[in-house]
Design a protein around this motif. Structure first.
Motif, mmCIF file in Angstrom:
data_model
loop_
_atom_site.group_PDB
_atom_site.id
_atom_site.type_symbol
_atom_site.label_atom_id
_atom_site.label_comp_id
_atom_site.label_asym_id
_atom_site.label_seq_id
_atom_site.Cartn_x
_atom_site.Cartn_y
_atom_site.Cartn_z
ATOM 1 N N LEU A 260 0.826 -1.205 0.000
ATOM 2 C CA LEU A 260 0.000 0.000 0.000
ATOM 3 C C LEU A 260 0.866 1.264 0.000
ATOM 4 O O LEU A 260 0.561 2.244 -0.696
ATOM 5 N N TYR A 261 1.962 1.237 0.761
ATOM 6 C CA TYR A 261 2.885 2.374 0.748
ATOM 7 C C TYR A 261 3.609 2.494 -0.588
ATOM 8 O O TYR A 261 3.988 3.601 -1.005
ATOM 9 N N LEU A 279 -2.226 -0.910 -6.180
ATOM 10 C CA LEU A 279 -3.521 -0.911 -5.484
ATOM 11 C C LEU A 279 -4.344 -2.140 -5.869
ATOM 12 O O LEU A 279 -5.009 -2.744 -5.017
ATOM 13 N N ALA A 280 -4.324 -2.488 -7.145
ATOM 14 C CA ALA A 280 -5.066 -3.676 -7.590
ATOM 15 C C ALA A 280 -4.487 -4.938 -6.967
ATOM 16 O O ALA A 280 -5.234 -5.832 -6.537
ATOM 17 N N GLU A 281 -3.164 -5.016 -6.906
ATOM 18 C CA GLU A 281 -2.507 -6.177 -6.288
ATOM 19 C C GLU A 281 -2.866 -6.265 -4.803
ATOM 20 O O GLU A 281 -3.109 -7.339 -4.262
ATOM 21 N N PHE A 282 -2.896 -5.116 -4.141
ATOM 22 C CA PHE A 282 -3.231 -5.080 -2.720
ATOM 23 C C PHE A 282 -4.660 -5.587 -2.491
ATOM 24 O O PHE A 282 -4.905 -6.420 -1.616
ATOM 25 N N ALA A 291 -10.481 -4.278 3.565
ATOM 26 C CA ALA A 291 -11.778 -3.911 4.118
ATOM 27 C C ALA A 291 -11.721 -3.698 5.625
ATOM 28 O O ALA A 291 -12.726 -3.344 6.237
ATOM 29 N N GLY A 292 -10.540 -3.909 6.215
ATOM 30 C CA GLY A 292 -10.431 -3.832 7.672
ATOM 31 C C GLY A 292 -9.355 -2.880 8.129
ATOM 32 O O GLY A 292 -9.495 -1.661 8.049
ATOM 33 N N ARG A 293 -8.215 -3.433 8.570
ATOM 34 C CA ARG A 293 -7.177 -2.641 9.228
ATOM 35 C C ARG A 293 -6.668 -1.477 8.392
ATOM 36 O O ARG A 293 -6.425 -0.389 8.914
ATOM 37 N N LEU A 294 -6.502 -1.669 7.088
ATOM 38 C CA LEU A 294 -5.940 -0.623 6.229
ATOM 39 C C LEU A 294 -6.963 -0.026 5.276
ATOM 40 O O LEU A 294 -6.609 0.562 4.256
ATOM 41 N N SER A 295 -8.231 -0.151 5.625
ATOM 42 C CA SER A 295 -9.279 0.317 4.713
ATOM 43 C C SER A 295 -9.218 1.823 4.477
ATOM 44 O O SER A 295 -9.389 2.294 3.345
ATOM 45 N N TYR A 298 -6.247 2.613 2.228
ATOM 46 C CA TYR A 298 -6.512 2.085 0.886
ATOM 47 C C TYR A 298 -7.491 2.971 0.131
ATOM 48 O O TYR A 298 -7.234 3.371 -1.021
ATOM 49 N N GLU A 299 -8.594 3.308 0.765
ATOM 50 C CA GLU A 299 -9.598 4.147 0.097
ATOM 51 C C GLU A 299 -9.044 5.544 -0.155
ATOM 52 O O GLU A 299 -9.347 6.163 -1.187
ATOM 53 N N GLY A 300 -8.218 6.051 0.767
ATOM 54 C CA GLY A 300 -7.622 7.367 0.562
ATOM 55 C C GLY A 300 -6.712 7.392 -0.651
ATOM 56 O O GLY A 300 -6.730 8.347 -1.445
ATOM 57 N N ASN A 301 -5.914 6.347 -0.831
ATOM 58 C CA ASN A 301 -5.042 6.271 -2.008
ATOM 59 C C ASN A 301 -5.853 6.113 -3.289
ATOM 60 O O ASN A 301 -5.502 6.686 -4.329
ATOM 61 N N ARG A 302 -6.905 5.343 -3.225
ATOM 62 C CA ARG A 302 -7.745 5.159 -4.424
ATOM 63 C C ARG A 302 -8.374 6.467 -4.877
ATOM 64 O O ARG A 302 -8.532 6.708 -6.083
#
Length: 309
Positions: A260-261, A279-282, A291-295, A298-302
């Motif tokens: 993600l980083y 992002l797709a690989e993640f 959908a949990g700890r890094l949601s 993840y959504e912020g980067n998207r």
């Protein structure tokens, strides 16, 4: 059963049947009954083969146009002979076998094409992220193919020495001393990073990763080393550390964080294409974490990039 491993086998089956037919034309009643049974057996095997290769009744496979009734022209009242009928049905059987063989070959070619495109994507993803000044070492990916993993550059030496105030502040950060020397080294690097002494944290963490490559904290160390570069405005130097940490063991504790980083580093470099790949690989590799700890991350980067799909 009829096998489709060779395009010559369907023709061999047809020729064999035809030869048997011609050899028995002297006894039409018995020969025709025997040939009829053999033809029906071939037809039955073709239908069984179709059901095996293309199961289901949804129209994805075809029924051979084989009929036991003689054909007749529109202006003819004379029925075809038994020999003509058998020859026509043999032609239909041969056509069915050739069609099945062709469809299987197309399917195999499509599968090979997909695998080749995935391999190219994986290689591009690994090699294009490395900087020109970065060396490379071979690494084996999870699929067994050989990719190129960048060897991250060490922390750069400062052009000028730190001020007396900075040296005093760094010295004030205590280094832990426990029975786990590796964990002590990592914890010290973490404390430097947390205090925003990023160059010093880079040096401490790079030394830890080099000295303890198999420590349970190593996945944390590589990830944090990448962050020490990223937080210091050095996205290009950070990216190889994130990629290496993910490729070293994608089941490790900080592998999803690094992927993600890596996307975040690519976004800062303005490389939307590779950011979207990461992002797709993640999302595909870590759906529960996405959908949990890094949601939130993840959504912020998207939201920062416009990825296809």
């Amino acid at each position: 059963m009829i096998r489709l491993n060779s395009s010559a086998k369907p023709r061999a089956v047809m020729i064999g049947a035809l030869a048997a037919l011609l050899a028995t034309t002297g006894t039409p009643a018995i020969a025709q009954d025997s040939d009829e049974a053999r033809i029906r057996k071939l037809e039955s095997e073709i239908r069984a083969l179709q059901r095996r290769v293309f199961p289901g009744g949804d129209g994805r496979y075809f029924e051979p146009e084989i009929s036991g009734q003689p054909t007749s022209g529109p202006n003819s009242s004379v029925q075809t002979t038994a020999v003509t009928d058998i020859l026509a049905r043999l032609d239909a059987l041969e056509s069915s076998i050739q069609s099945l063989t062709s469809q299987i070959e197309v399917s195999n070619n499509q599968q090979q094409g997909i695998e080749q495109r995935l391999s190219v994507l994986e290689n591009n993803f690994a090699t294009r992220t490395a900087t020109p000044a970065t060396g490379t070492v071979p690494a084996t990916s999870s699929g067994g193919s050989t990719t190129t993993t960048p060897t991250p550059t060490p922390a750069p030496a400062q052009a000028t020495g730190p001020s007396a105030e900075r040296l005093a502040a760094v010295r004030a950060i205590a280094k832990p001393s426990t029975d786990d020397a590796g964990d002590d080294e990592y914890s010290y690097g973490f404390r430097l990073w947390e205090a925003e002494f990023y160059p010093e944290a880079q040096q401490a963490l790079a030394a830890f990763v080099e000295q303890y490559p198999n420590h349970w904290r190593t996945t944390y160390g590589r990830n944090l080393l990448g962050r020490a570069f990223l937080d210091n405005g050095q996205a290009r130097e950070a990216a190889p550390w994130f990629l290496q940490n993910y490729q070293a063991d994608n089941d490790a504790a900080r592998a999803p964080d690094s992927l993600l980083y890596l996307a975040e580093a690519m976004i800062e470099l303005g490389d939307t294409n590779r950011a979207c790949i990461a992002l797709a690989e993640f999302a595909e590799t870590y759906p529960a974490i996405a959908a949990g700890r890094l949601s939130d991350q993840y959504e912020g980067n998207r939201r920062k990039v416009n990825c296809p799909g």
